[in-house]
Scaffold this active site. Sequence first.
Site, PDB file in Angstrom:
ATOM      1  N   TYR A 433       0.807  -1.232   0.000  1.00 29.33           N
ATOM      2  CA  TYR A 433       0.000   0.000   0.000  1.00 29.33           C
ATOM      3  C   TYR A 433       0.836   1.276   0.000  1.00 29.33           C
ATOM      4  O   TYR A 433       2.036   1.241   0.151  1.00 29.33           O
ATOM      5  CB  TYR A 433      -1.083  -0.014   1.080  1.00 29.33           C
ATOM      6  CG  TYR A 433      -0.759  -0.151   2.535  1.00 29.33           C
ATOM      7  CD1 TYR A 433       0.493   0.021   3.073  1.00 29.33           C
ATOM      8  CD2 TYR A 433      -1.810  -0.442   3.431  1.00 29.33           C
ATOM      9  CE1 TYR A 433       0.702  -0.087   4.439  1.00 29.33           C
ATOM     10  CE2 TYR A 433      -1.605  -0.556   4.797  1.00 29.33           C
ATOM     11  CZ  TYR A 433      -0.346  -0.373   5.288  1.00 29.33           C
ATOM     12  OH  TYR A 433      -0.143  -0.480   6.635  1.00 29.33           O
ATOM     13  N   GLU A 434       0.184   2.380  -0.217  1.00 28.53           N
ATOM     14  CA  GLU A 434       0.849   3.688  -0.393  1.00 28.53           C
ATOM     15  C   GLU A 434       1.850   3.657  -1.546  1.00 28.53           C
ATOM     16  O   GLU A 434       2.914   4.260  -1.467  1.00 28.53           O
ATOM     17  CB  GLU A 434       1.552   4.139   0.896  1.00 28.53           C
ATOM     18  CG  GLU A 434       0.667   4.359   2.079  1.00 28.53           C
ATOM     19  CD  GLU A 434      -0.419   5.403   1.834  1.00 28.53           C
ATOM     20  OE1 GLU A 434      -1.496   5.259   2.412  1.00 28.53           O
ATOM     21  OE2 GLU A 434      -0.191   6.343   1.038  1.00 28.53           O
ATOM     22  N   GLY A 435       1.483   2.978  -2.618  1.00 26.97           N
ATOM     23  CA  GLY A 435       2.399   2.834  -3.754  1.00 26.97           C
ATOM     24  C   GLY A 435       3.224   1.580  -3.548  1.00 26.97           C
ATOM     25  O   GLY A 435       4.061   1.527  -2.652  1.00 26.97           O
TER      26      GLY A 435
END
Lengths: 574, 574
Positions: A433-435
């Site tokens: 997550y978050e890229g």
Amino acid sequence: MTYTPPINEQRFVLDHVVKIGELAENDAYVAASPDMVDAILEGAGAFAAGEYAPLNRIGDQVGACWDDGVVTMPAGYREAYAAFVESGWGSINGPEAFGGQGLPYALATVVMEDLGSANMGFSLVNMLTPGAIESLVAHGSEAQQALYLPKLITGEWTGTMNLTEPQAGSDVGALRTTATPVGDGTFRIKGIKIFITFGEHDLTDNIIHLVLARTPGAPAGTRGISLFLVPKFRLDADGRPDAANDVRCVSIEHKMGIHASPTCVLSFGDHDDCIGELIGGEFGGIKAMFTMMNNARLNVGLQGVQIAERATQQAVRYAMDRVQSARAGGASRDPVAIIQHPDVRRMLLRMKALTQGARALVYYAAGQLDRAHLGDDAANDRLELLTPLAKAWGTDVGCEVASLGVQVHGGMGFIEETGAAQHYRDIRIAPIYEGTNGIQAADLVGRKLGLSGGAAFARLIADMRAEAQDAGLRSLIDASEAVGTHLAAASADDRLAGSYPFLTMLSVAVAGWLMERQARIAANAEGDRDFLAMKQAAARYFIAQIVPEAEGLKASAVAGAEMFFAVEDEAFAA
Amino acid sequence: MTYTPPINEQRFVLDHVVKIGELAENDAYVAASPDMVDAILEGAGAFAAGEYAPLNRIGDQVGACWDDGVVTMPAGYREAYAAFVESGWGSINGPEAFGGQGLPYALATVVMEDLGSANMGFSLVNMLTPGAIESLVAHGSEAQQALYLPKLITGEWTGTMNLTEPQAGSDVGALRTTATPVGDGTFRIKGIKIFITFGEHDLTDNIIHLVLARTPGAPAGTRGISLFLVPKFRLDADGRPDAANDVRCVSIEHKMGIHASPTCVLSFGDHDDCIGELIGGEFGGIKAMFTMMNNARLNVGLQGVQIAERATQQAVRYAMDRVQSARAGGASRDPVAIIQHPDVRRMLLRMKALTQGARALVYYAAGQLDRAHLGDDAANDRLELLTPLAKAWGTDVGCEVASLGVQVHGGMGFIEETGAAQHYRDIRIAPIYEGTNGIQAADLVGRKLGLSGGAAFARLIADMRAEAQDAGLRSLIDASEAVGTHLAAASADDRLAGSYPFLTMLSVAVAGWLMERQARIAANAEGDRDFLAMKQAAARYFIAQIVPEAEGLKASAVAGAEMFFAVEDEAFAA
């Protein structure tokens, strides 16, 4: 399964990697006195260990529960969250004008580390709100700031980030949620968002959703995206939660880990009555999103440190207690604690070294953020360069160390009651997550290598080279420079093909540089002898063993993409 | 989430790595004709895909259930197991005298691969029974063989291995279960065994427990251990299950994965009425245990291949279907299937390469076992040398590939419904059971390097060197030889300190050697073009990228133990 805050280590890294004393010489951070730093380390550590850690297992076993749109947290969570708000741990680095303490972000990082080591799933609620605060500070109107910031900074309300849609994951520009002007300056929001962390819960009396959406006639892709503030409950004239907005939690996901964190599908505007306000200008959404996400990426890297620390503590305790087999080659046939067996000790030392290395990298980046806030452009460059490293390598370290933690426990590591397995499951989301970490690697080679015309990268290499002493470490720094220079000039495909191994090499070089420095200081320092001895041992292992491994990635980093595309897609299914 | 048997690949490895044709030239294996091999590959693959794979998810979600000593398998499992017995897939390599087909073990390996790829948890019931069969064939009396082997070979009854006790995990010699002579040649068994795979279930009308225990006055440690056969139901005069023996399943574990496999705590002799018979001579237990465990270690290594194969298939399908973002640097801004993005393609190619490399190593070892059964001592040496590599590196590959599989799925990989997470959880036990991977590494450097006075190791190096062509691969072979020679002469501590990185180096060298050979053959072969192209691409990636990584472990392998013991135990908790 308890958590002991690593106060000595946190303090040492703040002193010698963040150089918190140097930061405190600035008027803006004058409050970060040595006494204040100690008080925060001790207070936050005690709070996390006392309030959050005991809820970690119930969070995993019971988890957040959804029923007809309502999400209920497990027993004890409401009380623990109220204690968090009460004690003020959410306001460390919030702006003083809105009730924050205006302390360095590096200190908020320590607090977040403690909360996440104690209870990673729960601590996500504390991790998301700062992104909403940053966005409002940077892009909100005065009225928005006055209405929302004080409540977000105390934690009385929580914030969410609404980016992802089913067809728009890594490709945010593909989102379809719409925002239609009502005529009074507000907008009607309509769309479905998925993977919304703490999108719904029963911990607070309001939730402030930050939602990316498209206005009518907006250009395609990321250029046409705007950011909207959508409260769960609209505010009355006195700024108090009032009528429910038209937002509904349709379901929560069944995940491999972080069960205490409700991952929501949110439906905005089912009844065409979901009202939001624009934050910043129209089409300023992508810029505001990066404001939200940049700190989030550091914080996700920090999650790697959190779980690595927790898993290491647990494995060390087990290995000191568990007696099994005599030492091979030893005179005695008496069984010994397994920490005495060389391969178990190798795993434990590796866990210590990786954890400390990742902490040094993430804290160092946090210290650069504080300097950037003071207007130091070089520090801002370095922060930007290091953010993908901190996020990707930090989370890779978290996964590896959690896996070693399972392994040290032997068969017990696979049994859920032991707790080692929860760490292994919980942390696996962090590289995603978050890229995703692949996107971090793409960001490193695609945008960050060329930052300030390549000067950001060159300055980092020069700083490392000026201080690093070990021949192997210097060799890795040289190799990182050579690969970085090669990739910066390569085709897009070749650059991306080598991006992940290059990211690992550079991360290990930076962490090795910071570990070597700490070992040098520890060798001449006074204080806790065990801590100082382990700091040196961990640094020695890091440089002697982890650094050469990273140099083994050089061939991959420069191999190019031709090898990947020499076969058709269909051959992968053959 | 379906499973497609990799028949082309299995056949290619059998032909060029196992050299099944060469094996079939022996009278003992004359039945392993090309047609028979094809029939087994197609039949077993279809059976596994059709009967076992559809039950994989319910096995994870519902799992084996315990209630008052009784273990019930999820819906569909009894029928699928009955179909397994009916179709004869358990009897491939069983001795013909007792109803087996007398085919090479390498073919049984293919069958086991299919079953485990389809449903790893369930397939453990098929994996344990062969160990019991091997023990009875090697050490059982004629009467025992006649009574038990036919039923075990068909799978009508299943077998278990009872080694572990709470205080005796890796240190089997510490076990306390007792066996007291009754006076009629049988023994009363009393004790608690833990971690007993399929120790209780409802699939068959009898379960044959093989139990390690101590007779009165037995010497301490492993020298005093004997092996006993303890049926769940004693047999009547006609060899049919009759009165219940005094064995009780006290509980089953809550595990991170393989939920379809009941991991039992078994209590023998609660009412002093658990009757067992000695297998082999008194104090012959440890030898019989190694008979049981040796194949089991290869089979656990094979589990790494199973899950790697399944995870790769799933990730490839997802990456071909999932459309997200345009190609960086490409002319078109249209989004593409993510398999087109270089870093995703890197992950997929790495998964293919690691999976094929591990399969080559495990199958190769299986082929050595078949040659050893024909009396080839050199093959037996090689099997012994390779067994720890197949077990440890094979399972490490399984974990890494399953993790890459999660990563390729992005956020969906963390959602349980997708199935990628189950593979990641299931396979994590494999580096632990049947001797942790650390114990495999200790076995490699402690016993296997010195096998036949070091000639076993020297011959392996010589064979690799005679065929390997790539300079990097030759360099890794040289490095493996140098490290092995160094460790063989080192102190016990230094040897163990470097054992794990050395095991990885040598495993990658062996797999690289076998991959390079296959690529050479594939380049000139006719057949499925996609398969042959991918074989070459996977080998090329393996040699260009995985081989240099492994050479990066050399520093760790020779660093010695001093670094680990330079700090006190207590410093690890500092």
